[in-house]
Motif scaffolding. Sequence first.
Motif, PDB file in Angstrom:
ATOM      1  N   GLY A  57       0.788  -1.226   0.000  1.00 32.96           N
ATOM      2  CA  GLY A  57       0.000   0.000   0.000  1.00 32.96           C
ATOM      3  C   GLY A  57       0.817   1.271   0.000  1.00 32.96           C
ATOM      4  N   GLU A  58       2.141   1.180  -0.007  1.00 32.37           N
ATOM      5  CA  GLU A  58       2.952   2.386   0.039  1.00 32.37           C
ATOM      6  C   GLU A  58       3.029   3.061  -1.327  1.00 32.37           C
ATOM      7  N   LYS A  59       3.012   2.251  -2.378  1.00 30.51           N
ATOM      8  CA  LYS A  59       3.133   2.814  -3.718  1.00 30.51           C
ATOM      9  C   LYS A  59       1.997   2.294  -4.580  1.00 30.51           C
ATOM     10  N   PHE A  60       1.188   3.161  -5.107  1.00 35.71           N
ATOM     11  CA  PHE A  60       0.029   2.749  -5.882  1.00 35.71           C
ATOM     12  C   PHE A  60       0.416   2.456  -7.331  1.00 35.71           C
ATOM     13  N   SER A  61      -0.199   1.418  -7.869  1.00 35.71           N
ATOM     14  CA  SER A  61      -0.051   1.145  -9.296  1.00 35.71           C
ATOM     15  C   SER A  61      -0.837   2.200 -10.060  1.00 35.71           C
ATOM     16  N   GLN A  62      -0.382   2.543 -11.246  1.00 36.78           N
ATOM     17  CA  GLN A  62      -1.080   3.539 -12.046  1.00 36.78           C
ATOM     18  C   GLN A  62      -2.223   2.930 -12.853  1.00 36.78           C
ATOM     19  N   LYS A  63      -2.375   1.613 -12.771  1.00 41.63           N
ATOM     20  CA  LYS A  63      -3.444   0.957 -13.517  1.00 41.63           C
ATOM     21  C   LYS A  63      -4.672   0.829 -12.629  1.00 41.63           C
ATOM     22  N   SER A  64      -5.775   1.412 -13.081  1.00 42.11           N
ATOM     23  CA  SER A  64      -6.987   1.406 -12.257  1.00 42.11           C
ATOM     24  C   SER A  64      -7.432   0.006 -11.898  1.00 42.11           C
ATOM     25  N   SER A  65      -7.199  -0.952 -12.802  1.00 36.64           N
ATOM     26  CA  SER A  65      -7.684  -2.309 -12.567  1.00 36.64           C
ATOM     27  C   SER A  65      -7.006  -2.963 -11.373  1.00 36.64           C
ATOM     28  N   LYS A  66      -5.879  -2.415 -10.916  1.00 35.37           N
ATOM     29  CA  LYS A  66      -5.157  -3.017  -9.808  1.00 35.37           C
ATOM     30  C   LYS A  66      -5.402  -2.280  -8.498  1.00 35.37           C
ATOM     31  N   ILE A  67      -6.286  -1.327  -8.512  1.00 31.05           N
ATOM     32  CA  ILE A  67      -6.546  -0.549  -7.299  1.00 31.05           C
ATOM     33  C   ILE A  67      -7.950  -0.873  -6.782  1.00 31.05           C
ATOM     34  N   CYS A  68      -8.061  -1.007  -5.466  1.00 31.98           N
ATOM     35  CA  CYS A  68      -9.355  -1.315  -4.860  1.00 31.98           C
ATOM     36  C   CYS A  68      -9.913  -0.099  -4.126  1.00 31.98           C
ATOM     37  N   TRP A  69     -11.204  -0.163  -3.888  1.00 30.73           N
ATOM     38  CA  TRP A  69     -11.915   0.975  -3.309  1.00 30.73           C
ATOM     39  C   TRP A  69     -11.394   1.353  -1.925  1.00 30.73           C
ATOM     40  N   LEU A  70     -11.087   0.368  -1.101  1.00 30.71           N
ATOM     41  CA  LEU A  70     -10.741   0.663   0.289  1.00 30.71           C
ATOM     42  C   LEU A  70      -9.479   1.504   0.402  1.00 30.71           C
ATOM     43  N   GLU A  71      -8.466   1.162  -0.397  1.00 29.29           N
ATOM     44  CA  GLU A  71      -7.217   1.911  -0.350  1.00 29.29           C
ATOM     45  C   GLU A  71      -7.425   3.367  -0.793  1.00 29.29           C
ATOM     46  N   ILE A  72      -8.200   3.537  -1.857  1.00 23.35           N
ATOM     47  CA  ILE A  72      -8.498   4.892  -2.340  1.00 23.35           C
ATOM     48  C   ILE A  72      -9.318   5.660  -1.309  1.00 23.35           C
ATOM     49  N   TRP A  73     -10.325   5.004  -0.749  1.00 27.64           N
ATOM     50  CA  TRP A  73     -11.209   5.662   0.213  1.00 27.64           C
ATOM     51  C   TRP A  73     -10.424   6.126   1.442  1.00 27.64           C
ATOM     52  N   ASP A  74      -9.561   5.262   1.975  1.00 22.24           N
ATOM     53  CA  ASP A  74      -8.801   5.628   3.168  1.00 22.24           C
ATOM     54  C   ASP A  74      -7.877   6.820   2.901  1.00 22.24           C
ATOM     55  N   ARG A  75      -7.253   6.848   1.742  1.00 15.62           N
ATOM     56  CA  ARG A  75      -6.379   7.974   1.415  1.00 15.62           C
ATOM     57  C   ARG A  75      -7.192   9.259   1.209  1.00 15.62           C
ATOM     58  N   PHE A  76      -8.358   9.122   0.600  1.00 11.45           N
ATOM     59  CA  PHE A  76      -9.231  10.280   0.372  1.00 11.45           C
ATOM     60  C   PHE A  76      -9.698  10.872   1.698  1.00 11.45           C
ATOM     61  N   VAL A  77     -10.196  10.023   2.594  1.00  9.59           N
ATOM     62  CA  VAL A  77     -10.691  10.496   3.891  1.00  9.59           C
ATOM     63  C   VAL A  77      -9.559  11.138   4.695  1.00  9.59           C
ATOM     64  N   LYS A  78      -8.376  10.534   4.643  1.00  6.01           N
ATOM     65  CA  LYS A  78      -7.226  11.098   5.350  1.00  6.01           C
ATOM     66  C   LYS A  78      -6.899  12.491   4.821  1.00  6.01           C
ATOM     67  N   SER A  79      -7.041  12.687   3.518  1.00  3.54           N
ATOM     68  CA  SER A  79      -6.723  13.986   2.915  1.00  3.54           C
ATOM     69  C   SER A  79      -7.689  15.078   3.358  1.00  3.54           C
ATOM     70  N   LEU A  80      -8.897  14.687   3.789  1.00  3.38           N
ATOM     71  CA  LEU A  80      -9.905  15.667   4.206  1.00  3.38           C
ATOM     72  C   LEU A  80      -9.637  16.231   5.594  1.00  3.38           C
ATOM     73  N   LYS A  81      -8.835  15.513   6.386  1.00  3.32           N
ATOM     74  CA  LYS A  81      -8.491  15.935   7.748  1.00  3.32           C
ATOM     75  C   LYS A  81      -9.761  16.214   8.567  1.00  3.32           C
ATOM     76  N   LEU A  82     -10.631  15.217   8.589  1.00  2.00           N
ATOM     77  CA  LEU A  82     -11.912  15.350   9.279  1.00  2.00           C
ATOM     78  C   LEU A  82     -11.741  15.242  10.782  1.00  2.00           C
ATOM     79  N   SER A  83     -12.683  15.811  11.500  1.00  2.00           N
ATOM     80  CA  SER A  83     -12.712  15.614  12.953  1.00  2.00           C
ATOM     81  C   SER A  83     -13.118  14.171  13.226  1.00  2.00           C
ATOM     82  N   ALA A  84     -12.827  13.676  14.427  1.00  2.00           N
ATOM     83  CA  ALA A  84     -13.161  12.292  14.778  1.00  2.00           C
ATOM     84  C   ALA A  84     -14.664  12.064  14.685  1.00  2.00           C
TER      85      ALA A  84
END
Length: 374
Positions: free
Chosen positions: A75-102
Amino acid sequence: MEILPQKNRQGIRLQFSVGGERFSFSPLKGGKWESKRDRNLVAAIGTKIVNDILAGAFDPSLEKYRHKFCTENAGEKFSQKSSKICWLEIWDRFVKSLKLSAATAADHYACVRAAIVKAGNPGILNIEWLLGRTDWAASTFNRRVSMLNRCASWALAQKLISKNPLAEIQGRSQTLEEEEQAEGKKKPFNAVEVAQIIEYFYQKHPTYAPFVEFLLFSGVRTGEAVGLRWQDVDLEKRTVAIEQSISRERGGYKKIAKRPKTNQSRRKLKMSQRVYELFLKIQPQSVLGSSLVFHSPQGFAIDHGNFRSRFWEPALKLLNIPYRKPYATRHTLLSEAIEAGLTVPQVAAIAGHKDGRMVMQHYGRTINQAQLPD
Protein backbone atom coordinates in the motif's frame (compact mmCIF):
# COMPACT_ATOMS: atom_id res chain seq x y z
CA MET A 1 -23.77 -21.18 9.30
CA GLU A 2 -21.02 -18.68 10.06
CA ILE A 3 -17.31 -18.66 9.18
CA LEU A 4 -15.35 -16.36 11.46
CA PRO A 5 -11.71 -15.20 11.26
CA GLN A 6 -9.20 -16.97 13.51
CA LYS A 7 -5.74 -15.92 14.61
CA ASN A 8 -2.74 -18.03 13.59
CA ARG A 9 0.98 -17.68 12.95
CA GLN A 10 0.34 -16.80 9.29
CA GLY A 11 -1.92 -13.93 10.31
CA ILE A 12 -5.66 -14.57 9.91
CA ARG A 13 -7.22 -17.81 8.72
CA LEU A 14 -10.63 -19.27 7.98
CA GLN A 15 -11.57 -22.82 8.94
CA PHE A 16 -14.74 -24.58 7.76
CA SER A 17 -16.12 -27.82 6.37
CA VAL A 18 -18.04 -28.45 3.16
CA GLY A 19 -19.54 -31.86 2.40
CA GLY A 20 -17.38 -33.52 5.03
CA GLU A 21 -14.16 -32.00 3.67
CA ARG A 22 -12.28 -29.65 5.97
CA PHE A 23 -10.70 -26.42 4.69
CA SER A 24 -8.21 -24.09 6.36
CA PHE A 25 -6.48 -21.19 4.62
CA SER A 26 -5.33 -17.59 4.98
CA PRO A 27 -7.17 -15.52 2.33
CA LEU A 28 -5.31 -12.27 3.05
CA LYS A 29 -1.58 -12.50 2.39
CA GLY A 30 0.30 -10.52 5.02
CA GLY A 31 -2.87 -9.84 6.98
CA LYS A 32 -2.36 -8.98 10.65
CA TRP A 33 -4.75 -10.00 13.42
CA GLU A 34 -4.07 -6.70 15.20
CA SER A 35 -5.45 -4.78 12.22
CA LYS A 36 -9.21 -4.25 12.46
CA ARG A 37 -9.34 -3.57 8.72
CA ASP A 38 -7.65 -6.91 7.95
CA ARG A 39 -10.01 -8.80 10.28
CA ASN A 40 -13.01 -7.15 8.63
CA LEU A 41 -11.76 -8.06 5.15
CA VAL A 42 -11.30 -11.71 6.14
CA ALA A 43 -14.74 -11.70 7.81
CA ALA A 44 -16.24 -10.39 4.53
CA ILE A 45 -14.54 -13.23 2.64
CA GLY A 46 -15.96 -15.70 5.17
CA THR A 47 -19.44 -14.32 4.50
CA LYS A 48 -18.89 -14.72 0.75
CA ILE A 49 -17.89 -18.37 1.25
CA VAL A 50 -21.03 -19.02 3.30
CA ASN A 51 -23.20 -17.45 0.60
CA ASP A 52 -21.51 -19.54 -2.11
CA ILE A 53 -21.99 -22.73 -0.09
CA LEU A 54 -25.69 -22.00 0.34
CA ALA A 55 -26.03 -21.12 -3.36
CA GLY A 56 -24.15 -24.23 -4.48
CA ALA A 57 -21.38 -22.10 -6.03
CA PHE A 58 -18.51 -22.96 -3.65
CA ASP A 59 -15.03 -23.07 -5.23
CA PRO A 60 -13.08 -25.93 -3.56
CA SER A 61 -9.81 -24.63 -5.03
CA LEU A 62 -10.28 -21.53 -2.81
CA GLU A 63 -8.69 -19.30 -5.48
CA LYS A 64 -11.95 -17.40 -5.75
CA TYR A 65 -11.60 -16.35 -2.11
CA ARG A 66 -7.97 -15.24 -1.97
CA HIS A 67 -7.82 -11.47 -1.56
CA LYS A 68 -6.13 -9.77 -4.49
CA PHE A 69 -3.83 -7.00 -3.29
CA CYS A 70 -4.56 -3.77 -5.05
CA THR A 71 -1.37 -1.92 -4.24
CA GLU A 72 2.32 -2.51 -4.48
CA ASN A 73 4.63 -2.63 -1.44
CA ALA A 74 1.78 -3.17 1.03
CA GLY A 75 0.00 0.00 0.00
CA GLU A 76 2.95 2.39 0.04
CA LYS A 77 3.13 2.81 -3.72
CA PHE A 78 0.03 2.75 -5.88
CA SER A 79 -0.05 1.14 -9.30
CA GLN A 80 -1.08 3.54 -12.05
CA LYS A 81 -3.44 0.96 -13.52
CA SER A 82 -6.99 1.41 -12.26
CA SER A 83 -7.68 -2.31 -12.57
CA LYS A 84 -5.16 -3.02 -9.81
CA ILE A 85 -6.55 -0.55 -7.30
CA CYS A 86 -9.35 -1.31 -4.86
CA TRP A 87 -11.91 0.97 -3.31
CA LEU A 88 -10.74 0.66 0.29
CA GLU A 89 -7.22 1.91 -0.35
CA ILE A 90 -8.50 4.89 -2.34
CA TRP A 91 -11.21 5.66 0.21
CA ASP A 92 -8.80 5.63 3.17
CA ARG A 93 -6.38 7.97 1.42
CA PHE A 94 -9.23 10.28 0.37
CA VAL A 95 -10.69 10.50 3.89
CA LYS A 96 -7.23 11.10 5.35
CA SER A 97 -6.72 13.99 2.92
CA LEU A 98 -9.90 15.67 4.21
CA LYS A 99 -8.49 15.93 7.75
CA LEU A 100 -11.91 15.35 9.28
CA SER A 101 -12.71 15.61 12.95
CA ALA A 102 -13.16 12.29 14.78
CA ALA A 103 -16.91 12.92 15.08
CA THR A 104 -17.35 13.58 11.34
CA ALA A 105 -15.18 10.62 10.33
CA ALA A 106 -17.25 8.33 12.55
CA ASP A 107 -20.47 9.41 10.83
CA HIS A 108 -21.35 8.83 7.15
CA TYR A 109 -17.71 8.32 6.18
CA ALA A 110 -17.46 5.29 8.48
CA CYS A 111 -20.70 3.90 7.01
CA VAL A 112 -19.32 4.12 3.47
CA ARG A 113 -16.12 2.37 4.55
CA ALA A 114 -18.12 -0.40 6.22
CA ALA A 115 -20.10 -0.89 2.98
CA ILE A 116 -16.85 -1.25 1.00
CA VAL A 117 -15.52 -3.82 3.48
CA LYS A 118 -18.82 -5.72 3.41
CA ALA A 119 -18.59 -5.89 -0.39
CA GLY A 120 -15.14 -7.53 -0.08
CA ASN A 121 -13.13 -4.45 -1.11
CA PRO A 122 -13.88 -4.59 -4.86
CA GLY A 123 -11.65 -3.08 -7.53
CA ILE A 124 -12.08 0.62 -8.27
CA LEU A 125 -13.71 -0.11 -11.65
CA ASN A 126 -16.26 -2.41 -10.03
CA ILE A 127 -19.41 -0.52 -9.09
CA GLU A 128 -21.85 -3.44 -9.24
CA TRP A 129 -21.59 -3.82 -5.47
CA LEU A 130 -22.85 -0.25 -5.14
CA LEU A 131 -25.57 -0.35 -7.79
CA GLY A 132 -26.83 -3.60 -6.27
CA ARG A 133 -27.54 -2.07 -2.86
CA THR A 134 -31.34 -2.24 -2.98
CA ASP A 135 -31.56 -2.15 0.82
CA TRP A 136 -30.64 1.56 0.90
CA ALA A 137 -33.31 4.22 0.65
CA ALA A 138 -32.94 6.57 -2.32
CA SER A 139 -31.65 9.39 -0.10
CA THR A 140 -29.02 7.10 1.48
CA PHE A 141 -27.96 5.71 -1.91
CA ASN A 142 -27.64 9.19 -3.43
CA ARG A 143 -25.63 10.53 -0.50
CA ARG A 144 -23.16 7.63 -0.58
CA VAL A 145 -22.80 7.67 -4.36
CA SER A 146 -22.02 11.37 -4.08
CA MET A 147 -19.34 10.71 -1.45
CA LEU A 148 -17.76 7.91 -3.48
CA ASN A 149 -17.91 10.07 -6.60
CA ARG A 150 -15.98 12.81 -4.82
CA CYS A 151 -13.48 10.17 -3.67
CA ALA A 152 -12.97 8.89 -7.23
CA SER A 153 -12.68 12.44 -8.59
CA TRP A 154 -9.99 13.14 -6.00
CA ALA A 155 -8.13 9.95 -6.96
CA LEU A 156 -8.34 10.93 -10.64
CA ALA A 157 -6.89 14.37 -9.87
CA GLN A 158 -4.10 12.68 -7.90
CA LYS A 159 -3.42 10.43 -10.93
CA LEU A 160 -4.05 7.33 -8.83
CA ILE A 161 -6.65 6.07 -11.32
CA SER A 162 -7.22 6.67 -15.02
CA LYS A 163 -11.01 7.15 -14.93
CA ASN A 164 -13.85 7.89 -12.54
CA PRO A 165 -16.27 4.91 -12.71
CA LEU A 166 -19.03 6.93 -11.01
CA ALA A 167 -18.88 10.01 -13.22
CA GLU A 168 -22.10 9.18 -15.09
CA ILE A 169 -24.06 7.39 -12.36
CA GLN A 170 -27.50 8.92 -11.86
CA GLY A 171 -29.14 9.28 -8.47
CA ARG A 172 -32.22 7.31 -7.55
CA SER A 173 -35.67 8.81 -7.24
CA GLN A 174 -37.75 8.08 -4.18
CA THR A 175 -40.52 5.54 -4.61
CA LEU A 176 -44.04 6.61 -3.67
CA GLU A 177 -43.74 4.50 -0.52
CA GLU A 178 -40.44 6.18 0.43
CA GLU A 179 -41.95 9.62 -0.18
CA GLU A 180 -44.90 8.78 2.03
CA GLN A 181 -42.60 7.43 4.74
CA ALA A 182 -40.40 10.53 4.57
CA GLU A 183 -43.41 12.81 4.85
CA GLY A 184 -44.77 10.76 7.74
CA LYS A 185 -41.46 11.01 9.63
CA LYS A 186 -41.47 14.81 9.29
CA LYS A 187 -45.15 15.26 10.16
CA PRO A 188 -45.42 17.56 13.19
CA PHE A 189 -47.24 16.43 16.32
CA ASN A 190 -50.51 18.25 16.87
CA ALA A 191 -51.45 19.99 20.12
CA VAL A 192 -53.34 16.99 21.48
CA GLU A 193 -50.45 14.63 20.76
CA VAL A 194 -47.95 17.01 22.38
CA ALA A 195 -50.05 17.16 25.56
CA GLN A 196 -50.45 13.36 25.63
CA ILE A 197 -46.71 12.75 25.17
CA ILE A 198 -45.68 15.16 27.91
CA GLU A 199 -48.27 13.84 30.35
CA TYR A 200 -47.20 10.23 29.66
CA PHE A 201 -43.51 10.94 30.37
CA TYR A 202 -44.20 12.86 33.57
CA GLN A 203 -46.30 9.93 34.81
CA LYS A 204 -44.21 6.98 33.58
CA HIS A 205 -40.65 8.27 33.08
CA PRO A 206 -40.27 11.56 35.02
CA THR A 207 -36.47 11.67 34.54
CA TYR A 208 -36.92 11.99 30.78
CA ALA A 209 -40.01 14.25 30.94
CA PRO A 210 -38.15 17.62 31.05
CA PHE A 211 -35.95 16.46 28.15
CA VAL A 212 -39.02 15.62 26.05
CA GLU A 213 -40.76 18.87 26.98
CA PHE A 214 -37.68 20.91 26.03
CA LEU A 215 -37.44 19.13 22.66
CA LEU A 216 -41.08 19.87 21.89
CA PHE A 217 -40.91 23.54 22.89
CA SER A 218 -37.42 24.57 21.73
CA GLY A 219 -36.98 23.13 18.22
CA VAL A 220 -33.34 22.19 18.88
CA ARG A 221 -31.77 19.05 17.46
CA THR A 222 -31.83 16.00 19.73
CA GLY A 223 -28.03 16.00 20.11
CA GLU A 224 -28.09 19.69 21.02
CA ALA A 225 -30.58 19.02 23.82
CA VAL A 226 -28.48 16.08 25.06
CA GLY A 227 -25.37 18.30 25.12
CA LEU A 228 -26.99 21.30 26.86
CA ARG A 229 -25.12 22.35 30.03
CA TRP A 230 -26.25 24.54 32.88
CA GLN A 231 -23.57 27.09 31.92
CA ASP A 232 -25.49 27.50 28.64
CA VAL A 233 -28.70 28.48 30.45
CA ASP A 234 -29.11 32.13 31.56
CA LEU A 235 -32.32 32.44 33.56
CA GLU A 236 -31.73 36.12 34.27
CA LYS A 237 -31.60 37.01 30.57
CA ARG A 238 -33.91 34.13 29.67
CA THR A 239 -31.62 32.74 26.96
CA VAL A 240 -30.34 29.30 26.01
CA ALA A 241 -26.98 29.07 24.23
CA ILE A 242 -26.52 26.12 21.85
CA GLU A 243 -22.77 25.51 22.11
CA GLN A 244 -22.33 21.76 21.65
CA SER A 245 -24.00 18.57 20.52
CA ILE A 246 -23.55 15.04 21.87
CA SER A 247 -24.18 12.05 19.63
CA ARG A 248 -23.33 8.37 19.61
CA GLU A 249 -20.67 7.00 17.30
CA ARG A 250 -22.25 5.20 14.36
CA GLY A 251 -22.09 1.46 14.86
CA GLY A 252 -20.78 1.88 18.42
CA TYR A 253 -21.60 3.15 21.88
CA LYS A 254 -19.00 5.86 22.35
CA LYS A 255 -20.44 9.34 23.02
CA ILE A 256 -19.00 12.13 20.89
CA ALA A 257 -19.29 15.77 21.94
CA LYS A 258 -18.74 18.23 19.13
CA ARG A 259 -19.06 21.93 18.45
CA PRO A 260 -21.77 23.10 16.05
CA LYS A 261 -20.73 22.94 12.39
CA THR A 262 -21.42 26.59 11.63
CA ASN A 263 -21.82 29.92 13.39
CA GLN A 264 -25.55 29.66 12.67
CA SER A 265 -25.81 26.31 14.49
CA ARG A 266 -23.97 27.88 17.41
CA ARG A 267 -26.74 30.21 18.47
CA LYS A 268 -28.54 31.82 21.38
CA LEU A 269 -32.29 31.38 21.74
CA LYS A 270 -34.70 33.52 23.72
CA MET A 271 -36.79 31.38 26.05
CA SER A 272 -40.53 31.18 25.71
CA GLN A 273 -42.48 31.37 28.97
CA ARG A 274 -42.97 27.60 28.83
CA VAL A 275 -39.24 26.91 28.50
CA TYR A 276 -38.39 29.47 31.20
CA GLU A 277 -40.78 27.82 33.66
CA LEU A 278 -39.37 24.41 32.76
CA PHE A 279 -35.82 25.48 33.70
CA LEU A 280 -37.04 27.13 36.91
CA LYS A 281 -38.70 23.83 37.85
CA ILE A 282 -35.70 21.58 37.21
CA GLN A 283 -32.83 23.89 38.23
CA PRO A 284 -30.87 22.23 41.06
CA GLN A 285 -29.89 24.24 44.13
CA SER A 286 -26.20 23.58 43.56
CA VAL A 287 -24.65 22.36 40.34
CA LEU A 288 -21.46 22.69 38.31
CA GLY A 289 -21.88 24.86 35.24
CA SER A 290 -20.44 22.10 33.05
CA SER A 291 -23.06 19.60 34.25
CA LEU A 292 -25.59 18.42 31.69
CA VAL A 293 -29.11 19.78 32.08
CA PHE A 294 -30.76 16.54 30.96
CA HIS A 295 -29.47 13.09 31.83
CA SER A 296 -30.46 9.43 32.12
CA PRO A 297 -31.83 7.96 35.38
CA GLN A 298 -28.24 6.88 36.15
CA GLY A 299 -26.96 10.43 35.73
CA PHE A 300 -25.19 9.86 32.39
CA ALA A 301 -25.59 11.62 29.04
CA ILE A 302 -28.78 10.46 27.35
CA ASP A 303 -28.17 7.78 24.73
CA HIS A 304 -30.21 8.58 21.59
CA GLY A 305 -30.76 4.99 20.50
CA ASN A 306 -31.57 3.69 23.96
CA PHE A 307 -34.02 6.53 24.63
CA ARG A 308 -35.73 6.06 21.26
CA SER A 309 -36.14 2.28 21.46
CA ARG A 310 -36.88 1.84 25.19
CA PHE A 311 -38.90 4.94 26.00
CA TRP A 312 -39.97 7.04 23.01
CA GLU A 313 -41.22 4.33 20.67
CA PRO A 314 -43.21 2.43 23.37
CA ALA A 315 -44.78 5.73 24.49
CA LEU A 316 -46.14 6.56 21.03
CA LYS A 317 -47.35 2.99 20.58
CA LEU A 318 -49.20 3.01 23.90
CA LEU A 319 -50.72 6.42 23.13
CA ASN A 320 -51.75 5.21 19.66
CA ILE A 321 -49.81 8.06 18.01
CA PRO A 322 -48.30 7.32 14.55
CA TYR A 323 -44.58 6.77 15.03
CA ARG A 324 -42.11 9.53 14.29
CA LYS A 325 -38.52 9.80 15.47
CA PRO A 326 -37.72 12.20 18.34
CA TYR A 327 -36.37 14.54 15.63
CA ALA A 328 -40.01 15.20 14.70
CA THR A 329 -40.23 17.35 17.82
CA ARG A 330 -38.05 19.85 15.94
CA HIS A 331 -40.43 19.90 12.99
CA THR A 332 -43.29 20.44 15.44
CA LEU A 333 -41.85 23.61 16.95
CA LEU A 334 -40.68 25.05 13.62
CA SER A 335 -44.06 24.40 12.02
CA GLU A 336 -45.77 26.12 14.94
CA ALA A 337 -43.38 29.08 14.56
CA ILE A 338 -44.33 29.47 10.90
CA GLU A 339 -48.05 29.21 11.59
CA ALA A 340 -47.65 31.79 14.38
CA GLY A 341 -46.45 34.26 11.76
CA LEU A 342 -42.67 34.30 12.31
CA THR A 343 -40.69 35.24 9.21
CA VAL A 344 -38.53 32.75 7.33
CA PRO A 345 -35.25 34.37 8.59
CA GLN A 346 -36.56 34.20 12.17
CA VAL A 347 -37.42 30.51 11.84
CA ALA A 348 -34.03 29.84 10.21
CA ALA A 349 -32.32 31.52 13.18
CA ILE A 350 -34.24 29.32 15.63
CA ALA A 351 -33.36 26.22 13.62
CA GLY A 352 -29.70 27.16 13.31
CA HIS A 353 -29.70 27.33 9.51
CA LYS A 354 -27.44 29.63 7.49
CA ASP A 355 -30.38 31.07 5.59
CA GLY A 356 -34.03 30.40 4.80
CA ARG A 357 -33.50 27.85 2.03
CA MET A 358 -33.83 24.82 4.31
CA VAL A 359 -36.92 26.33 5.91
CA MET A 360 -38.53 26.89 2.51
CA GLN A 361 -37.57 23.37 1.39
CA HIS A 362 -39.16 21.67 4.39
CA TYR A 363 -41.98 24.07 5.27
CA GLY A 364 -42.65 25.93 2.02
CA ARG A 365 -46.03 24.30 1.58
CA THR A 366 -47.09 25.56 5.00
CA ILE A 367 -45.86 29.08 4.29
CA ASN A 368 -47.40 29.26 0.83
CA GLN A 369 -50.58 27.38 1.69
CA ALA A 370 -53.37 28.73 -0.47
CA GLN A 371 -56.57 29.92 1.14
CA LEU A 372 -59.95 29.59 -0.53
CA PRO A 373 -61.50 32.96 -1.39
CA ASP A 374 -64.70 34.03 0.36
